[in-house]
Enzyme design. Structure first.
Site, PDB file in Angstrom:
ATOM      1  N   SER A  23       0.836  -1.217   0.000  1.00  0.00           N
ATOM      2  CA  SER A  23       0.000   0.000   0.000  1.00  0.00           C
ATOM      3  C   SER A  23       0.863   1.256   0.000  1.00  0.00           C
ATOM      4  O   SER A  23       0.587   2.217  -0.740  1.00  0.00           O
ATOM      5  CB  SER A  23      -0.893   0.017   1.240  1.00  0.00           C
ATOM      6  OG  SER A  23      -1.804  -1.032   1.198  1.00  0.00           O
ATOM      7  N   ASP A 326      -6.851  -8.240   4.509  1.00  0.00           N
ATOM      8  CA  ASP A 326      -6.100  -9.122   3.604  1.00  0.00           C
ATOM      9  C   ASP A 326      -5.577 -10.375   4.303  1.00  0.00           C
ATOM     10  O   ASP A 326      -5.002 -11.251   3.653  1.00  0.00           O
ATOM     11  CB  ASP A 326      -4.918  -8.359   3.000  1.00  0.00           C
ATOM     12  CG  ASP A 326      -5.386  -7.266   2.048  1.00  0.00           C
ATOM     13  OD1 ASP A 326      -6.501  -7.397   1.489  1.00  0.00           O
ATOM     14  OD2 ASP A 326      -4.642  -6.279   1.860  1.00  0.00           O
ATOM     15  N   ARG A 400      -2.553 -14.240  -2.197  1.00  0.00           N
ATOM     16  CA  ARG A 400      -2.705 -14.567  -0.777  1.00  0.00           C
ATOM     17  C   ARG A 400      -3.317 -15.955  -0.577  1.00  0.00           C
ATOM     18  O   ARG A 400      -3.066 -16.612   0.422  1.00  0.00           O
ATOM     19  CB  ARG A 400      -3.513 -13.491  -0.058  1.00  0.00           C
ATOM     20  CG  ARG A 400      -2.839 -12.123  -0.126  1.00  0.00           C
ATOM     21  CD  ARG A 400      -3.339 -11.155   0.909  1.00  0.00           C
ATOM     22  NE  ARG A 400      -3.129  -9.772   0.484  1.00  0.00           N
ATOM     23  CZ  ARG A 400      -1.965  -9.126   0.550  1.00  0.00           C
ATOM     24  NH1 ARG A 400      -0.889  -9.727   0.999  1.00  0.00           N
ATOM     25  NH2 ARG A 400      -1.872  -7.870   0.143  1.00  0.00           N
TER      26      ARG A 400
HETATM   27  C1  S3P Z   1      -5.565  -1.454  -0.115  1.00  0.00           C
HETATM   28  C2  S3P Z   1      -6.818  -1.476   0.415  1.00  0.00           C
HETATM   29  C3  S3P Z   1      -7.571  -2.717   0.671  1.00  0.00           C
HETATM   30  C4  S3P Z   1      -6.684  -3.952   0.600  1.00  0.00           C
HETATM   31  C5  S3P Z   1      -5.736  -3.898  -0.555  1.00  0.00           C
HETATM   32  C6  S3P Z   1      -4.834  -2.691  -0.449  1.00  0.00           C
HETATM   33  C7  S3P Z   1      -4.909  -0.142  -0.321  1.00  0.00           C
HETATM   34  O1  S3P Z   1      -8.596  -2.835  -0.290  1.00  0.00           O
HETATM   35  O2  S3P Z   1      -7.478  -5.110   0.513  1.00  0.00           O
HETATM   36  O3  S3P Z   1      -4.929  -5.066  -0.593  1.00  0.00           O
HETATM   37  O4  S3P Z   1      -3.666  -0.117  -0.495  1.00  0.00           O
HETATM   38  O5  S3P Z   1      -5.606   0.873  -0.304  1.00  0.00           O
HETATM   39  P1  S3P Z   1     -10.025  -2.129  -0.115  1.00  0.00           P
HETATM   40  O6  S3P Z   1      -9.857  -0.683  -0.226  1.00  0.00           O
HETATM   41  O7  S3P Z   1     -10.875  -2.667  -1.227  1.00  0.00           O
HETATM   42  O8  S3P Z   1     -10.508  -2.576   1.233  1.00  0.00           O
END
Ligand code: S3P
Length: 453
Positions: A23, A326, A400
């Site tokens: 992220s 996740d 994952r």
């Molecule tokens: C993420 C947000 C999450 C997560 C993804 C990364 C991000 O998704 O599942 O792996 O970096 O903003 P969602 O925004 O759909 O919850």
């Protein structure tokens, strides 16, 4: 095609460093591109998802250096930003591969710029719903055309003068929150997003790091609002990327469920909005020590020391879901070896990840002898001290799921084989090597001509 097989292992040991947070890595490239000046990123994840975002940004006219390793083995890259609203219109579609984060955040950026772009992706990303960002971004003035209403390939026609928005998001989704705030950067006035419970806050933290005023409020009912004032400007600022807690989850759970193991994972982000899995494992009785807590590059990090543990099943609070969204596939693996039932409610969002992770984990673990049930928004795993394992599954473009099933194989009676393991490169390219370095029995099980070894 990469196929890996995990076989029963014991006594995992060692001190390892997991790759940079996915992220934070996406955001460091995107925000660096929107800033004036050059941003140096240390510890960048060079997984395929982040490389897809980098390639898309280059198509938009941004200069990003080829990531090189420093003396500590971390990847360093420099992004020379073009400034807000200054992207070049791409001549070809932006292919975001498997990456929902790259796609949705860049759609937010394009929505608030005066250009159009076509977004494409792999088989998994092409099935994922985009309506959740199309609705707010359309209200801000962007126009969309998409296959089947909201699926990729999708065209975004941005607007140079987006309207401000006060968006009440039905989802606790950092991707939705980030897309709206990014579009709002070029709007005149205040743009806010309220989510039912706070999702990861890397966008808020990094916007502040680049000089943007971000106001955040947690309300008495746990809902959360983040606001920015538009016609902002971002100034380049160097970034240190912490190790990804979502990747560290795999070696940590492996050490907990295999016998006589003791490992340390160093420099992992313990950002409270990402910490849910670790809290849950401790609630289950895990011998997990969070040591050497410190701040690196503005993010709280720590070394995680974990040892083989007898876990017990618990009810995981639904309010914790956003902070470990996740990690449920690998939590289901830990739960499979716990005493009693682990109930995981409030996880409907798992149905729209790289795969329907509730359905696929249920299918995979059942094949490996685990008692597991689900509803539309929950999973319940009945733990046992041994499981037959012995299954072969296809990762279906979900990194994952692939890693979780391999970790399950390390503690099961018979080997677990996962095909389509190239998907692991999206977030954790060194996964197999790092696990092997600790003594985990994970091996390539297919030859270059496709024969099983
Ligand atoms: C993420 C947000 C999450 C997560 C993804 C990364 C991000 O998704 O599942 O792996 O970096 O903003 P969602 O925004 O759909 O919850």
């Amino acid at each position: 095609m990469t196929q890996l097989t995990a076989t029963a292992s014991t006594a995992l040991a060692g001190k390892i460093i997991c790759p940079g947070d996915k992220s934070v890595s996406h955001r460091s490239l995107i925000f660096g591109a929107l800033a004036k000046g050059t941003t140096t990123i240390t510890g960048l994840l060079t997984g395929d998802d982040v490389l897809s975002t980098a390639a898309a940004l280059r198509q938009l006219g941004v200069t990003i250096s080829k990531p090189e390793r420093n003396a500590k083995g971390q990847f360093i890259a420099a992004v020379t930003g073009v400034g807000l609203g200054a992207f070049a219109e791409p001549a070809a579609p932006l292919d975001l591969g498997n990456s929902g984060t790259g796609a949705r955040l860049l759609m937010g950026v394009i929505a608030g710029s005066g250009i159009s772009a076509v977004f494409t992706g792999d088989a998994s990303l092409s099935k994922r719903p985009m309506q959740r960002i199309m609705t707010p971004l359309s209200q801000m003035g962007a126009e969309f055309t998409a296959r089947d209403g909201d699926k990729l390939p999708l065209t975004v026609k941005g607007t140079r003068a987006p309207l401000c928005l006060d968006w009440q998001s039905p989802h606790a989704s950092a991707q939705v929150k980030s897309a709206v705030l990014l579009a709002g950067l070029t709007a005149r006035g205040k743009t806010s997003v309220t989510e039912p419970v706070a999702s990861r806050d890397h966008t808020e933290l990094m916007l502040r790091h680049f000089g943007v005023d971000v106001e955040t409020t947690t309300h008495s009912d746990n809902s959360y609002t983040a606001s920015i004032i538009g016609e902002a400007s971002l100034t380049a600022a160097d970034i240190i990327v912490p190790s990804d807690p979502s990747s560290a989850a795999f070696p940590v759970v492996a050490a907990l469920i295999t016998k006589n193991s003791a490992i340390t994972v160093t420099g992992v982000s313990i950002n409270p909005y990402r910490f849910g899995l670790y809290q849950t494992l401790m609630d289950m009785g895990a011998d997990l020590t969070i040591s050497n807590q410190r701040i690196e590059g503005g993010e709280p990090v720590a070394d995680l020391i974990c040892k083989s543990s007898r876990l017990k099943g618990i009810n995981v609070p639904a309010s914790r879901a956003a902070s470990m969204i996740d990690e449920y596939p690998v939590l289901a693996v830990a739960a499979a070896f716990a005493d009693g039932d682990t109930h995981m409610p409030g996880i409907e969002e798992l149905r729209v990840k790289e795969t329907d992770r509730i359905a696929l984990m249920e299918q995979c673990l059942r094949k490996g002898g685990v008692e597991i049930t689900s509803t539309h928004d929950s999973m319940t795993v009945t733990g046992a001290s041994t499981h037959s394992g012995g299954m072969t599954i296809d990762a279906q473009h979900d990194h994952r799921i692939a890693m979780s099933c391999l970790i399950f194989g390390l503690a099961s009676d018979r080997p677990v084989t996962v095909s389509g393991c190239e998907t692991i490169n999206t977030s954790f390219p060194e996964f197999a090597e790092l696990m092997q370095s600790m003594g985990a029995n994970i091996k390539n099980s297919i030859s270059p001509n496709g024969d099983n070894i």
